[in-house]
Design a protein around this motif. Structure first.
Motif, PDB file in Angstrom:
ATOM      1  N   VAL A 163      10.514  -2.506 -10.124  1.00 59.82           N
ATOM      2  CA  VAL A 163      10.476  -2.383  -9.238  1.00 59.82           C
ATOM      3  C   VAL A 163      10.413  -3.603  -8.305  1.00 59.82           C
ATOM      4  O   VAL A 163       8.878  -4.220  -9.219  1.00 59.82           O
ATOM      5  N   ASN A 164      10.622  -4.264  -7.690  1.00 59.29           N
ATOM      6  CA  ASN A 164      10.141  -5.603  -6.719  1.00 59.29           C
ATOM      7  C   ASN A 164       8.977  -5.580  -5.503  1.00 59.29           C
ATOM      8  O   ASN A 164       8.526  -6.725  -4.518  1.00 59.29           O
ATOM      9  N   ASN A 165       8.573  -4.724  -4.800  1.00 61.22           N
ATOM     10  CA  ASN A 165       7.497  -4.024  -4.370  1.00 61.22           C
ATOM     11  C   ASN A 165       6.900  -2.136  -3.824  1.00 61.22           C
ATOM     12  O   ASN A 165       8.033  -1.282  -4.249  1.00 61.22           O
ATOM     13  N   SER A 166       5.456  -2.573  -3.529  1.00 61.79           N
ATOM     14  CA  SER A 166       4.927  -0.248  -3.401  1.00 61.79           C
ATOM     15  C   SER A 166       4.067  -0.906  -2.741  1.00 61.79           C
ATOM     16  O   SER A 166       3.776  -2.186  -2.229  1.00 61.79           O
ATOM     17  N   VAL A 167       3.536   0.142  -2.139  1.00 64.29           N
ATOM     18  CA  VAL A 167       2.610  -0.093  -1.075  1.00 64.29           C
ATOM     19  C   VAL A 167       0.940   0.791  -1.351  1.00 64.29           C
ATOM     20  O   VAL A 167       1.383   1.473  -2.390  1.00 64.29           O
ATOM     21  N   ALA A 168       0.264   0.791  -0.671  1.00 71.88           N
ATOM     22  CA  ALA A 168      -0.934   1.474  -0.934  1.00 71.88           C
ATOM     23  C   ALA A 168      -1.771   1.938   0.097  1.00 71.88           C
ATOM     24  O   ALA A 168      -1.512   0.651   1.352  1.00 71.88           O
ATOM     25  N   TYR A 169      -2.015   2.990   0.551  1.00 71.57           N
ATOM     26  CA  TYR A 169      -2.568   3.140   1.847  1.00 71.57           C
ATOM     27  C   TYR A 169      -4.049   3.498   1.299  1.00 71.57           C
ATOM     28  O   TYR A 169      -4.333   4.229   0.206  1.00 71.57           O
ATOM     29  N   ILE A 170      -5.081   3.412   2.519  1.00 71.78           N
ATOM     30  CA  ILE A 170      -6.989   3.006   1.895  1.00 71.78           C
ATOM     31  C   ILE A 170      -7.416   3.565   3.240  1.00 71.78           C
ATOM     32  O   ILE A 170      -7.051   2.701   4.391  1.00 71.78           O
ATOM     33  N   THR A 171      -8.031   4.683   3.324  1.00 68.82           N
ATOM     34  CA  THR A 171      -8.768   5.226   4.361  1.00 68.82           C
ATOM     35  C   THR A 171      -9.776   4.297   4.521  1.00 68.82           C
ATOM     36  O   THR A 171     -10.993   4.624   3.540  1.00 68.82           O
ATOM     37  N   GLY A 172     -10.664   3.621   4.989  1.00 67.34           N
ATOM     38  CA  GLY A 172     -11.610   2.422   4.999  1.00 67.34           C
ATOM     39  C   GLY A 172     -11.922   1.621   4.081  1.00 67.34           C
ATOM     40  O   GLY A 172     -10.860   1.547   4.000  1.00 67.34           O
TER      41      GLY A 172
END
Length: 402
Positions: free
Chosen positions: A106-115
Motif C-alpha cells: 500500500v502507499n502509506n501508513s502511520v505510527a504514533y509514538i508516545t514520548g
C-alpha cells in the motif's frame, strides 16, 4: 510530467569522487572549515531501527517524516507528548522464515509514538483496512486534477497552530509507467490538510488541495516542493523566528534544492507564496534558483547553536553516504558536503541501496540528533518476497561537538 530516473542517479554517485571522512564511528575534526561541523561523531540507534523490524502485517516502509502533535518542532519536543510518523510505500503480509505470504504493497501508513523512547508500549504502527480487512491507503488522490491510476508519495508536513492545529502534508501524485521497478512519473503536488481535532486514523475529514507547486523550468529542471519544511515560528520553538514556513523542493537533474516561503496563515493562498531567486523572495515560481545541490528527494533543516542550520540528506539522493551541509540561514549559503556516515548495510544481500536521509528533531535529545534513512534493492518488488527486511527505515545518532 517529472520522470524519476533512479538508475541515472545511481550511476552518478558511483563515479563521483570527493575526499570526505568515511569513518562511521570515530570523532572527526575539520576545525579549519568554518562552514562545516568542526567536531561530530555518529553511532547506531538500534532501539529505533529494531522497532521497525517486523514480521506481522506491517513489515517495512519508506518516507518517514515525524511530527510532534502539539506543533513544537525543537530538539526533544516530542518528549512526554504524542508524536506521529508518516510512511509512504508500505509492505504488508505475513513474514515467516524470511518468506512473505499474502504480500501487498500500500502507499502509506502511520505510527504514533508516545514520548521519545521507542518500545512496544510507546510505538503503535497502524494500517488502514477496507471492509473486508484488506490493507488500503489512508491517503489516495481525490482532487480535481487527479487521475484514477495515480497514488501518493508523501512529502514533509507540519502542525499549523494558526489553523486550528491542523496537520498539513505535501503529497506527490505518482503513476507507474510499467510493471517494472523504478519506472515512475510524478504528475503534480497536493496539499493534504487534516483538521486538528481529527489527527487519528482513518483521517476521514482530510481535505486535499491541488497546488501549483510542480516545477518545469527550462535550464533548471523538473521537480516539486515539499521535500522538507522548516517552521520558523515562535510557537514551533525556532530560535530566531521570523514567522515564515520554509518549504524545500527538489529539482532534477543534479538533485538541486530550491526554497519557497509563506506565512502559516496563508498556506493555501498560493499567490502569497514567494520563491528564493538567489537574491530576493520573488512572486514567480519560475524565478526560483537552487541554494545547493546533490541532496536527496527528502531532506531536513535543523537549527544549530550560534545561528547555523544543519541540512541532512543522502548524498546524490541514492548513495552510500548520509551527508550534511551547514548553512548561515534557511536559504544558505550552504557549505561543502560533509559525509558523516557510510551506510553499513551496503554489503547485505541482495544488494542494499540507501536513500532519503533526514533528521528527526522532535524525537531527539539535547545530546544527539536522531537521523533516519531508507533502504531498498534494485529489483525490490521481487526481492521483498525473499528478503522482506531489506525495505525499511534505519536510524543512527549524530552528536555534534562544541
Amino acid at each position: 510530467m517529472w520522470k524519476i530516473k533512479p538508475l541515472l542517479a545511481l550511476s552518478v554517485f558511483l563515479f563521483l569522487s570527493e575526499v570526505f571522512p568515511e569513518n562511521a564511528g570515530a570523532q572527526i575534526n575539520t576545525s579549519n572549515l568554518s562552514d562545516t561541523l568542526s567536531s561530530f561523531s555518529v553511532r547506531d540507534a538500534p532501539e529505533w531501527t529494531e522497532m521497525f523490524y517486523r514480521t506481522g502485517e506491517w513489515f517495512g516502509a519508506d518516507g518517514v517524516f515525524s511530527f510532534s502533535l502539539d506543533g513544537r518542532e525543537s530538539i526533544g519536543a516530542g518528549n512526554g507528548g504524542k508524536n506521529l510518523l508518516i510512511f509512504s510505500d508500505t509492505m504488508t503480509g505475513d513474514v515467516r522464515e524470511n518468506t512473505v505470504y499474502n504480500f501487498k504493497m500500500v502507499n502509506n501508513s502511520v505510527a504514533y509514538i508516545t514520548g521519545i523512547q521507542p518500545s512496544d508500549e510507546t510505538v503503535e504502527i497502524l494500517l488502514n483496512h477496507d471492509t473486508d480487512g484488506n490493507p488500503v491507503n489512508y491517503f489516495s488522490p481525490e482532487t480535481e486534477n487527479s487521475r484514477p491510476d495515480e497514488y501518493y508519495w508523501l512529502g514533509d508536513g507540519f502542525i499549523n497552530k494558526e489553523d486550528g492545529n491542523s496537520l498539513n502534508i505535501f503529497a506527490y501524485r505518482v503513476i507507474d509507467n510499467s510493471n517494472q521497478s523504478w519506472d515512475f512519473e510524478v504528475t503534480g503536488t497536493t496539499l493534504i490538510t487534516i483538521p486538528g481535532d481529527d489527527i487519528h486514523p482513518p483521517f476521514e475529514n482530510q481535505q486535499q488541495t491541488d497546488t501549483p507547486l510542480y516545477i518545469d523550468i527550462p535550464g533548471l529542471g523538473k521537480g516539486t516542493f515539499g521535500s522538507g519544511i522548516y517552521v520558523n515560528t515562535d510557537w514551533a520553538g525556532a530560535p530566531n523566528p521570523d514567522g515564515f514556513l520554509y518549504i524545500y523542493g527538489l529539482v532534477d537533474p543534479g538533485k538541486q534544492l530550491v526554497v519557497a516561503r509563506v506565512k502559516p496563515s496563508e498556506l493555501k493562498k498560493f499567490n502569497a507564496w514567494r520563491f528564493w531567486d538567489g537574491t530576493n523572495w520573488n512572486r514567480s515560481i519560475n524565478s526560483v534558483k537552487p541554494v545547493t545541490e546533490r541532496v536527496s528527494n527528502e531532506v531536513s533543516l535543523t537549527p544549530l547553536k550560534a545561528g547555523r542550520y544543519l541540512l541532512v540528506f543522502q548524498l546524490d539522493g541514492i548513495g552510500d553516504y548520509t551527508a550534511i551541509r551547514i548553512g548561515d540561514s534557511p536559504v544558505g549559503p550552504f557549505g561543502p558536503v560533509q559525509k558523516i556516515r557510510k551506510v553499513p548495510e551496503l554489503t547485505d544481500p541482495p544488494g542494499i541501496i540507501p536513500y532519503n536521509a533526514k533528521a528527526h528533531p522532535v524525537l531527539s535529545t539535547e545530546e544527539e540528533l536522531l537521523i533516519s534513512y531508507n533502504t531498498i534493492t534494485m529489483d525490490y518488488f521481487n526481492d521483498i518476497l525473499n528478503y522482506p527486511h531489506s525495505y525499511r527505515p534505519r536510524f543512527f545518532w549524530l552528536k555534534i561537538g562544541e
